[in-house]
Every structure is written in C-alpha cells, then in structure tokens.
Design a protein around this motif. Sequence first.
Motif, PDB file in Angstrom:
ATOM      1  N   LYS A  54       0.842  -1.197   0.000  1.00  0.00           N
ATOM      2  CA  LYS A  54       0.000   0.000   0.000  1.00  0.00           C
ATOM      3  C   LYS A  54       0.880   1.251   0.000  1.00  0.00           C
ATOM      4  CE  LYS A  54      -3.862   0.167   2.249  1.00  0.00           C
ATOM      5  NZ  LYS A  54      -4.917   0.258   3.301  1.00  0.00           N
ATOM      6  N   ILE A  55       0.537   2.199  -0.843  1.00  0.00           N
ATOM      7  CA  ILE A  55       1.258   3.476  -0.941  1.00  0.00           C
ATOM      8  C   ILE A  55       0.273   4.593  -0.630  1.00  0.00           C
ATOM      9  CG2 ILE A  55       2.625   4.977  -2.442  1.00  0.00           C
ATOM     10  CD1 ILE A  55       3.295   2.474  -4.089  1.00  0.00           C
ATOM     11  N   PRO A  56       0.205   5.065   0.613  1.00  0.00           N
ATOM     12  CA  PRO A  56      -0.779   6.093   0.982  1.00  0.00           C
ATOM     13  C   PRO A  56      -0.407   7.459   0.416  1.00  0.00           C
ATOM     14  CG  PRO A  56       0.642   5.608   2.844  1.00  0.00           C
ATOM     15  CD  PRO A  56       1.021   4.629   1.762  1.00  0.00           C
ATOM     16  N   GLN A  57      -1.412   8.302   0.242  1.00  0.00           N
ATOM     17  CA  GLN A  57      -1.188   9.636  -0.307  1.00  0.00           C
ATOM     18  C   GLN A  57      -0.439  10.528   0.669  1.00  0.00           C
ATOM     19  OE1 GLN A  57      -4.774  11.625  -1.513  1.00  0.00           O
ATOM     20  NE2 GLN A  57      -3.688  13.238  -2.621  1.00  0.00           N
ATOM     21  N   HIS A  58      -0.663  10.327   1.985  1.00  0.00           N
ATOM     22  CA  HIS A  58      -0.011  11.147   3.002  1.00  0.00           C
ATOM     23  C   HIS A  58       0.535  10.241   4.100  1.00  0.00           C
ATOM     24  CE1 HIS A  58      -2.981  13.883   1.118  1.00  0.00           C
ATOM     25  NE2 HIS A  58      -2.029  14.779   1.261  1.00  0.00           N
ATOM     26  N   ASN A  59       1.621  10.719   4.732  1.00  0.00           N
ATOM     27  CA  ASN A  59       2.184   9.957   5.841  1.00  0.00           C
ATOM     28  C   ASN A  59       1.464  10.303   7.146  1.00  0.00           C
ATOM     29  OD1 ASN A  59       3.190  12.434   6.701  1.00  0.00           O
ATOM     30  ND2 ASN A  59       5.271  12.030   5.985  1.00  0.00           N
ATOM     31  N   GLU A  64       2.598  15.065   2.106  1.00  0.00           N
ATOM     32  CA  GLU A  64       2.357  14.341   0.866  1.00  0.00           C
ATOM     33  C   GLU A  64       3.449  13.307   0.625  1.00  0.00           C
ATOM     34  OE1 GLU A  64       1.251  15.262  -3.791  1.00  0.00           O
ATOM     35  OE2 GLU A  64       2.596  16.624  -2.728  1.00  0.00           O
ATOM     36  N   ASN A  65       3.038  12.101   0.296  1.00  0.00           N
ATOM     37  CA  ASN A  65       3.950  11.008  -0.018  1.00  0.00           C
ATOM     38  C   ASN A  65       4.388  11.161  -1.474  1.00  0.00           C
ATOM     39  OD1 ASN A  65       5.316   8.637  -0.423  1.00  0.00           O
ATOM     40  ND2 ASN A  65       3.660   7.288   0.242  1.00  0.00           N
ATOM     41  N   GLN A  66       5.665  11.466  -1.695  1.00  0.00           N
ATOM     42  CA  GLN A  66       6.152  11.696  -3.051  1.00  0.00           C
ATOM     43  C   GLN A  66       6.067  10.433  -3.913  1.00  0.00           C
ATOM     44  OE1 GLN A  66       7.085  14.789  -4.352  1.00  0.00           O
ATOM     45  NE2 GLN A  66       6.074  15.341  -2.431  1.00  0.00           N
ATOM     46  N   ARG A 131      -6.567   8.638   0.258  1.00  0.00           N
ATOM     47  CA  ARG A 131      -6.399   7.669  -0.811  1.00  0.00           C
ATOM     48  C   ARG A 131      -5.073   6.925  -0.683  1.00  0.00           C
ATOM     49  NH1 ARG A 131     -10.046   8.340  -4.908  1.00  0.00           N
ATOM     50  NH2 ARG A 131     -11.315  10.237  -4.840  1.00  0.00           N
ATOM     51  N   ALA A 132      -5.022   5.782  -1.381  1.00  0.00           N
ATOM     52  CA  ALA A 132      -3.791   5.001  -1.420  1.00  0.00           C
ATOM     53  C   ALA A 132      -3.810   4.158  -2.682  1.00  0.00           C
ATOM     54  CB  ALA A 132      -3.653   4.123  -0.185  1.00  0.00           C
ATOM     55  N   PHE A 133      -2.633   3.927  -3.244  1.00  0.00           N
ATOM     56  CA  PHE A 133      -2.476   2.962  -4.324  1.00  0.00           C
ATOM     57  C   PHE A 133      -2.014   1.643  -3.713  1.00  0.00           C
ATOM     58  CE2 PHE A 133      -1.764   6.805  -7.028  1.00  0.00           C
ATOM     59  CZ  PHE A 133      -2.857   6.601  -7.859  1.00  0.00           C
TER      60      PHE A 133
END
Length: 497
Positions: A54-59, A64-66, A131-133
């Motif tokens: 999982k790659i979240p939009q924010h930590n 913002e998660n680059q 959101r998250a990818f």
Amino acid sequence: MMGLDNELALFLAAAVLPAALLVLRLLYRTSLLHKLAALLQSVEDRCYVYQYYKIPQHNEHLQENQLYRKVSTYLTSLPSLEDSHHTNLFSGARSNDIVLRLDSDQAVADRFLSARVSWANEKGGEPEGRRAFVLKIRKKDKRRVLQPYLQHVFQVSDEIEQKKNEVRLFMNLDGGGRPGEGGGPRWRPVPFTHPATIDTVVMDPELKSKVKSDLESFLKSKQYYHRLGRVWKRSYLLHGASGTGKSSFAAALAKFLGYDIYDVDLSRVADDSDLKALLLQTTARSVIVVEDLDRFLEKKPTDVSLSGVLSFMDGIISCCGEERVMVFTMNGKDRVDQAVTRPGRIDVHVHFPLCDFSAFKGLASNYLGLKEHKLFPQVEEIFQAGARLSPAHIGEIMIANRSSPTRALKTVIGALQSSSEGRGAATKDGATLTGSRSGRGGNETAEPASVFCRESVHTVREFGKLYGLLKLGSRRRDNSMDLSSGEKEGSKHDGQS
C-alpha cells in the motif's frame, strides 16, 4: 447407405455452420468474449498467492507522499488504463490535453519482466477520504521484480514530469487537519498556469540579473549550506505599494525554479499550532508564499501571534524540510516589528517601487510593442516632475487602448497629470535588492549567507546630510551602497528623510 450418410453429414454441416457463425457474430459484437477472458483471468488469479503493498497519499504527519505522486503520474502512461472499468478524464495543462486517471476502487494491470502486476486505487473510509495505491504482485515474483519495477516507475514518472514541467499551486483550507487529530490534508492542489516569467517582470535589468544569479546560486548550494550547519532554504521580502508586481514576481520566481507554490492564507489559520501543522505538510522543492504580512500583523484577525509567525519564518519547525524558498510580501516594511525583517530571518530584500520612466518604457515595449514614440519626452518630463502610478495601473490603461498606442500614451499622460499633485514628494523611487537589514538604524551588515550586503537607505541619507551631499544636485541620491534604478529621478525625494 453410404449416400445416406453423406446426405446426413451435409445436412448437419448446413445446420451447424450458420449456428457457429451466429455464435461468432454474437461474441464479436458483444462483450461475451471480454467477459470470458475476465473470467479466465479471475480463475488464474485464484491459483496464485499475492503480496500487497500500500502506498498512501499522506504519511502520519499528513505530509504528501512523493512516491504516491510518482505512481499516480506513472499510471497515466499505461495503455491498459483505457481498459479499466471506470476511468476518470481530466483536462491537462493545455486546453487540448486529456489526462486519464484511475477511479476509486478500480484496478489496472501492468507487465514487467514477464511478470503481471496490478494497481488499485483505494479510498479510505475517513471523512476526508484519504487515498492510497495498492500494488498487487505474485509472491513468487516479488524478489525478482519488485525493486527493478519500482525503479522503472520512478524513471518513467520523472521523464513524464520533466516533459510536462508543471508547477502546482497549493491552497490551505479551513478546519482541522493537525497531525493526530483525525483531520485530513489541509492543502488543495490545482494546476498553476500563471504566465509570468522572470523575463516578463518589469524591473531594473541589473536587479533582475542579480535576482536570477541569487536563485541559481541557491540551487547549487546544498553542500555549502550543510557545511555551515544551516538549513538549505532561502527567504525573500518583496515590499512596495500595491500593484507594483510583487505577486507576479513570486509566481515568476516559482516558475523559474520549477517549484510548487504553497500560498498561505493566514486568515484561514486558527492559531500558532495550526500554522505549524500547515508548514509540516509542505514538501521540499517548494516556494512558500505569505502575502500582505504587514497587514495581517496590524489587524491580527486570528489567534496567530507574532511569535508564531516568527517561528514559522525561521524557528525549529521551519527546519523540518529543505530546498525551500519562502517569499513574504508587504506594502510597507517599516510598519512591522524589526524582528520580522532582521538578518537571518529575511535573506534578500527586493523593493518594488511605483513606475518611473525606465519602467514605463519596459511596459510600453511589452504591452504596446513601442521602443520609441514622439510622446515619450512628454511622459519623461511628467515623471521627472514627480508623478507616479503603479505598473498595474499603467498596464491596464495600455491593455484597454492597445489598438491605438498613441491613444494609450495620451491616456497614461492624463492619468499621470491627475496623480502628480501631492504624489511626487510622497513616493520612493528606485527598485532595490539588498541583503538582510532591519528597518531603520545605523550601519547594518548582512549575515554571511546573504549575497548582497548594502547599507540602510536611511543611514546613507544621514551621511548625506552630514557631508552636504544633498547640495550636489538631484541625480546623486543613494549612489554609494544601494542598487537603485531610480538614481536619475533626482533629489526631489530627499525631503522625506
């Protein structure tokens, strides 16, 4: 008997062939074939064990998660994105650009090194909808594929962003959003399409050159700042009357650097802690802009204190990020506490004056395409008499009359004549770029990191009075330590000191 069998075979063939053609036609004209392929893929997926990332939009600090941004950019390049069940269409930076983005709770497939991976866009259940990818990869492939695949994502994303060269504008929202309080992100991004560039900003050419040199030097100074034990950031104070181009310069500065802009609206900030939370959510390689700081400090419409503003500018909290440029604008810096503009807190001061004849010629060239005109001597004479207007005012006159340059100049002359009474002695001329200095006072020197070190204008004036320099004529004011584009305007302003 043999003939009967042949007839039966021919009959069956004649009956089956149309039916087969009908089935093929049905598969071709409908989605049955696609559904059959999806069913087979689903069965195949159930035969493997998968690993999910999982790659979240924010930590956890709501920064913002680059990596999320890079994955988002990469997914727009996948041809399979068009085959997703639900795909969002957005207009791009240019009017004819169409950008595809994955919809919530939808998946898109990709292949790398003969391995099949998929991405899903997952939306959380919180009110803010974080959101998250989610990357899905077979466990038997993860050691062979994961690291090379992520490097491939980085490379493709960087190539796309370099081609786009897009700058985003972030605006802070009302409400909570502080870390640990359950709020969502406070910054909302929009594409930044401001047309201003350093070259189109009307200012003294020498001053503009020094600004560009200072920015270029900053970009190359990471190791130098670290060797000094300093955070790699730079701060500018843009001060001058309204309509003199401060906001346009801030936009041009961000485009010159290629950095995103964070526009801090202090009226939407609840208190000092909220201001700190906003700063924590900004990213590296950004320009943080606070406009009309002097007006805010005078009125103080919120619970943000002077101490909170100073901490925001160069306190411990401001060190939680690097490669940032902070830009503050003021109409008059003499109205704020000297602690705000002291050396170290502000690295570079840029004064934006009202329009003089030199700036007027630049505006006439940009807006009307005029290098010379028979009315220029009359305009110059009015400027020398002390008339002043803001560049924005003159620019609007030229835009409204751009079809007739002569009419535009006559309208400017009329506006200057109307404003000349009582304005000549009240305006400061000359755009000045100086190193850090704090308000009024004696000899002040900039900190070592400052590129330009100049004496205070008021100090020069006092020495001028002591040594009788004012008797040398109107063309010699402030000619010793300050960069000035207004030297030729004369000593008609000396009486202000």
